[in-house]
Structure formats: structure tokens, C-alpha cells
Scaffold this active site. Sequence first.
Site, PDB file in Angstrom:
ATOM      1  N   ALA A 110      -4.748 -67.398   9.664  1.00 35.12           N
ATOM      2  CA  ALA A 110      -4.141 -67.132   8.355  1.00 35.12           C
ATOM      3  C   ALA A 110      -2.967 -68.070   8.099  1.00 35.12           C
ATOM      4  CB  ALA A 110      -3.689 -65.673   8.271  1.00 35.12           C
ATOM      5  N   ASP A 111      -2.123 -68.248   9.103  1.00 35.57           N
ATOM      6  CA  ASP A 111      -0.988 -69.163   8.961  1.00 35.57           C
ATOM      7  C   ASP A 111      -1.456 -70.588   8.698  1.00 35.57           C
ATOM      8  OD1 ASP A 111       1.659 -68.067   9.155  1.00 35.57           O
ATOM      9  OD2 ASP A 111       1.208 -67.445  11.186  1.00 35.57           O
ATOM     10  N   LYS A 112      -2.409 -71.057   9.497  1.00 35.58           N
ATOM     11  CA  LYS A 112      -2.812 -72.464   9.395  1.00 35.58           C
ATOM     12  C   LYS A 112      -3.587 -72.736   8.113  1.00 35.58           C
ATOM     13  CE  LYS A 112      -4.561 -72.705  13.600  1.00 35.58           C
ATOM     14  NZ  LYS A 112      -5.156 -73.274  14.834  1.00 35.58           N
TER      15      LYS A 112
END
Length: 388
Positions: free
Chosen positions: A174-176
Site C-alpha cells: 500500500a505504501d509503495k
Amino acid sequence: MTSAQKPAILDGVRVIDLTSVVFGPLATQMLGDLGADVIKVEGPDGDLLRQVQPSRNKLMGAAFLGANRNKRSVVLDLKTQADRDRLQKLLAEADVMISSIRPAALARLSLDPDSLRRANPNLITVSATGYGQDGPYAAKPAFDDIVQSVSGLASLATLRDPEAAPEYAPTILADKLGGVTAAYAIMAALFHRERTGEAQHVEVPMFETLASFLLAEHMDAATFEEKPQDFGYARMLVPHRRPVQTADGYITLLPYTNMQWARFFKAVGRDDMLDHPWVTDMDVRSRNIGAVYDMVAQLALTRTTDDWLAMMEDADIPAMPVRNLADLPSDPHLAATGFFQQVDHPTEGGIWTTQPPVRFSATPARHDYRPAPRLGEHSDEILGPDKA
């Protein structure tokens, strides 16, 4: 002029980065790789990612090094009026400000988009949020595991096996994904400003970004329903969709088109399958894909990985061995492209990093122009020795 001397595509663009951990920092590292002057604004304790181990020196963890090259670091305590004023001076000459601070908190600091654009009409403001700000989750905190859960990613395995327990992907997806999305959104906003002279506010919510990403194929039959409920792309969810075991290892064999399946069965001596509906009719094959994959798995055991690779190359069918991350530095393709690079960091010594994957013929990206900065390393350079 050599390629190393050519200006990068974002030369002259200044980005003020008020983000931390991975979502925002990955986005701004990508912009820095493309030549932007990224000024990373950190509080006195620094980005939390600095503390994540392993590290050689305090506040210079490996994960931080991996998401913060091509940036300069300044320390500002935004709880103080003096440092808020210093930030305002930086923003007055910036092209982009990206922040992972919650919008309500930014507004209390007079760093909301409208206030900032009154001072600098050319400033593109970017909010890297957990959730879109027009929904009931707007004020909720969000980290990667949280968004994997609420987006449906953690429960994808239960579509395959209802008794399976939900689990996180073993990467901060999700972050990347949010970082990559923010980078392209900023590029689009810069392009729009270049064409029209208009700056704007950009919101990149992790939840919606990951949900949209997952539903590209997993919307499936729900696409056509009055009330969407039948989600899940069958080919992705059959339990047989996995690397197959060979006589001496594991491999992914992936015939896909009718012609590829025909060549596959001809190569393995199964001419009896050439006229089978599983080979000649993609719709029938899709509805029976688990059985098809099971047949491939049984055949895979009869040959070594190298034998399969040679056979599939002759038949022009996609196939690759299953590798571990530790195998990647010796991968012949990555070696030939110079993917892994060892660079000298002024405080951390020799460290390994990776080349930016995208290649530009006229405006090359750069991986080692500026190593990840120490906390506040450039405060004097940017703010002046007295921070006046």
C-alpha cells in the site's frame, strides 16, 4: 555532452517534502532521481524510518537509505513560530509541497492549500493521505497493514479458500503503490501547470489507490451486476495458480494464448491435447483453469528446471525459474543492465542500491547523485547558519 552530463527531466523543480516512512518518501525519491531538488523537512527526531534496523549508524537505517536518496535534509520544529516562518520562506520559492501530515493539522499550521497558494500561486500542493478527505474515514490514521486490511488485499486468499486466514502481503504494498501513484500525480500536475500556468491541489489516498489497483481485474463479474457482489478474477484465485515443482526445483510455466498452449502440449508430446477445448477455446480453458494448471504441475515433475527453460525458449512460451531475493544480485539480466550499484555514502561507507528502472534517452534518471542525507545535514546550506 555525455548522458551523465545531460540535465535530468525535473532539473529546476523544487519539492518541499513533509512526508515520512515510505509512502511519501518513495514518491519524492523518484522525483529526486529525475532531477528535482527535494528538500526533506524533518522534525528534531527525524523521520521514523531512520530508526528501522539494520543500520551502521544511528538514524541511518537501511530502509531509510533505500527511500531517501537525491534529497537534502533540514530540521524544522513546526511547533515553533520561528520554524514555521522558515518553512514558509522555503515554500514561497517551491514548485511542489507534499505532506503526509493530516490535512486538519496542516490547516492549524496555516499550511493548507488555499493559504499556501495565496502566498505562492505557482505552488502545487499534494496530500499523501490514508483515506480520501470527503469520506467518513478521512481523519483515521493509516499504515500499510491497515490499508491492506480495509482494501480487501489481506483477505484475497479467502476468495480462494473460505477457511483460509487473512494475511498481509509480505511487502509494504500500500505504501509503495501510493508512492508510485503520488509521483505520477505530481508529474501530471507539473505538466498541467506548464501548459496552463495553473497550480492545483492533489490528493493521493492510500485506501482508494490500493482498492482501485486490486479491482482492475478483481471487479470481475461484479462489473455487470445491479449490486456488485461477485468479485474475484478466477484465474488469479484457483489454488493451482502457483509456481510448479520440477525434478530439481521450482519454475513458473505460463502458456497463455491458444497458440502457446498448443505449442506447450506439442513440446511435451501431448498431441492428444491439441484439439482439446482447453487448448482451442479460451473461455472453456478459463472455466477449467484449475484443472489445466494441475495438468501442468504434473508434467513439470518430469523434467529439470533447466530442461524446462530450454524447451520453453524453443517453443517461445513464457517461463522463468523461481528465485529468492538473495539470487537477484547474480541474475545475469540484472547484472548486464547494471541494476545493482554499490555507492560510497559519506557516513555509511559502501552501500548497495538499485538503479531507477525507467530509462530516458535524453533526460536520464540518476541513482547516486546525492546519497540519503543525515538528519539536518543541509540545514545550514538551505536555511543559513543562523537559520535567519
